[in-house]
Design a protein around this motif. Structure first.
Motif, short mmCIF file in Angstrom:
data_model
loop_
_atom_site.label_atom_id
_atom_site.label_comp_id
_atom_site.label_asym_id
_atom_site.label_seq_id
_atom_site.Cartn_x
_atom_site.Cartn_y
_atom_site.Cartn_z
N PHE A 83 -33.35 -3.86 25.14
CA PHE A 83 -31.94 -3.73 24.76
C PHE A 83 -31.71 -4.29 23.36
CE2 PHE A 83 -27.55 -5.21 24.61
CZ PHE A 83 -26.85 -4.12 25.11
N TYR A 84 -32.29 -5.46 23.08
CA TYR A 84 -32.17 -6.07 21.75
C TYR A 84 -32.72 -5.13 20.68
CZ TYR A 84 -31.27 -10.54 24.12
OH TYR A 84 -30.75 -11.54 24.89
N PRO A 90 -31.63 -0.61 14.65
CA PRO A 90 -30.86 0.35 13.83
C PRO A 90 -29.70 -0.30 13.07
CG PRO A 90 -31.25 1.21 16.04
CD PRO A 90 -31.65 -0.22 16.06
N LEU A 91 -29.03 -1.29 13.70
CA LEU A 91 -27.93 -1.96 13.02
C LEU A 91 -28.41 -2.68 11.77
CD1 LEU A 91 -25.77 -3.47 15.92
CD2 LEU A 91 -25.11 -1.69 14.29
N VAL A 92 -29.52 -3.40 11.87
CA VAL A 92 -30.04 -4.15 10.73
C VAL A 92 -30.43 -3.20 9.60
CG1 VAL A 92 -31.92 -5.62 9.92
CG2 VAL A 92 -30.80 -6.14 12.08
N VAL A 174 -28.14 -10.00 13.83
CA VAL A 174 -27.94 -8.98 12.80
C VAL A 174 -27.37 -9.62 11.54
CG1 VAL A 174 -26.54 -6.97 12.19
CG2 VAL A 174 -27.71 -7.05 14.39
N TRP A 175 -26.37 -10.47 11.71
CA TRP A 175 -25.77 -11.17 10.56
C TRP A 175 -26.83 -11.97 9.80
CZ3 TRP A 175 -25.48 -16.57 10.07
CH2 TRP A 175 -24.71 -17.03 8.99
N ASN A 181 -33.56 -8.11 4.29
CA ASN A 181 -33.83 -6.68 4.23
C ASN A 181 -33.02 -6.00 3.13
OD1 ASN A 181 -35.67 -6.52 6.54
ND2 ASN A 181 -33.88 -7.04 7.75
N MET A 182 -31.84 -6.52 2.85
CA MET A 182 -31.04 -6.00 1.74
C MET A 182 -31.77 -6.18 0.42
SD MET A 182 -27.51 -7.50 0.23
CE MET A 182 -28.49 -8.85 -0.45
#
Length: 301
Positions: A83-84, A90-92, A174-175, A181-182
């Motif tokens: 689930f994680y 995808p969110l990250v 995610v935060w 990654n940015m």
């Protein structure tokens, strides 16, 4: 190859071997040997008594592996980890790429400031982060519930509701993961030759088409790298559930890595934990191989 030929070849290329020797020693000491030891331990019933006296250790064959797949807590941890991964990865990737695209088009001091702001969570200690987010998630006086009250939404049990607890940990992770990654996406964006965009502008391409047909395709290798490293990180999801929820409530946030930690360091079932860790290791290897195979097909195509 004879020993004499091997020595001759080594002397011929000894300097490259000398340069990579420190990395190989570290890899062997802290990666290869521990994996082999974990595999051996997984076939035993080693615990604290076994550490004190090796004669207390007995081989159990594949019992640890069979029992770990019969353990409802381990099966729950596998589901939670899946689930994680499905929600978090995808969110990250999307948020990190989106933030990089926005910041790449700005050169002023405000954009440079936001680069630092987005990156800071990645280097912040997880314990300090957990304390702050614990107050944000507090069901009585937390900021999130206070904001919800403005819209007439009742207070939520962010860390005590089994369904919400998983999503709350994902939000925190995610935060914390976007910043690093940015930076990777930003580096890839700044490596795209300007001539591609100039040629597209001559042909009358819009900003959307330049993004869709130039920027995103040329970010494929950065996207692949971010995806595979993020995927491995989320499969090993550990710090957030350990610090924030201890795997609760009702094991709803228990990850595979936390399950291994609890059995190995809390319950001292080292053989059982080693079996779980090797299952996790195999999953990571399998996912990585699949990712590389898919990427290889895309490159060949």
């Amino acid at each position: 190859m004879t020993l004499q030929n091997f020595i001759k070849r080594f002397n011929q290329y000894k300097y490259p071997y000398m340069f990579i020797a420190p990395a190989l020693v570290l890899l062997l000491t802290f990666s290869i040997i521990p994996i082999i030891i974990a595999l051996v331990i997984s076939f035993t019933d080693i615990d604290l008594a076994g550490l004190a006296n090796y004669s207390n250790i007995e081989g159990v064959g594949f019992d640890n592996f069979m029992n770990v797949f019969k353990d409802p807590v381990f099966l729950k941890s596998m589901f939670n980890t899946m689930f994680y991964v499905i929600i978090g990865v995808p969110l990250v990737v999307m948020l990190a790429m989106g933030a990089a695209l926005l910041l790449n088009y700005g050169t002023g001091w405000l954009f440079k400031t936001f680069r630092v702001v987005y990156y800071m969570p990645s280097i912040t200690n997880i314990v300090a982060v957990a304390v702050v987010w614990g107050y944000l998630y507090n069901s009585h006086y937390g900021l999130f519930n206070h904001i919800l009250s403005w819209f007439g939404v009742p207070a939520q049990q962010w860390l005590t509701d089994p369904a919400l607890a998983k999503l709350s940990l994902i939000l925190l992770a995610v935060w914390k993961s976007i910043g690093l990654n940015m930076i990777i996406f930003l580096a890839a964006l700044q490596g795209i030759p300007r001539s591609y965009y100039e040629a597209a502008e001559i042909d009358g391409a819009s900003k959307w088409k330049k993004l869709l047909y130039i920027t995103v395709p040329l970010l494929s290798f950065a996207t692949f790298f971010v995806t595979i490293t993020t995927l491995i990180g989320w499969i090993q999801f550990f710090e957030e559930p350990l610090v924030m929820t201890k795997g609760g409530p009702l094991n709803s946030t228990m990850s595979m890595a936390l399950f291994i930690y609890n059995n190995g360091f809390q319950l001292s079932n080292f053989g059982y934990a080693a079996a779980g860790s090797f299952v996790l290791f195999i999953i990571i290897i399998a996912v990585t191989v699949v990712q590389f195979a898919v990427k290889r097909k895309d490159v060949e195509y």
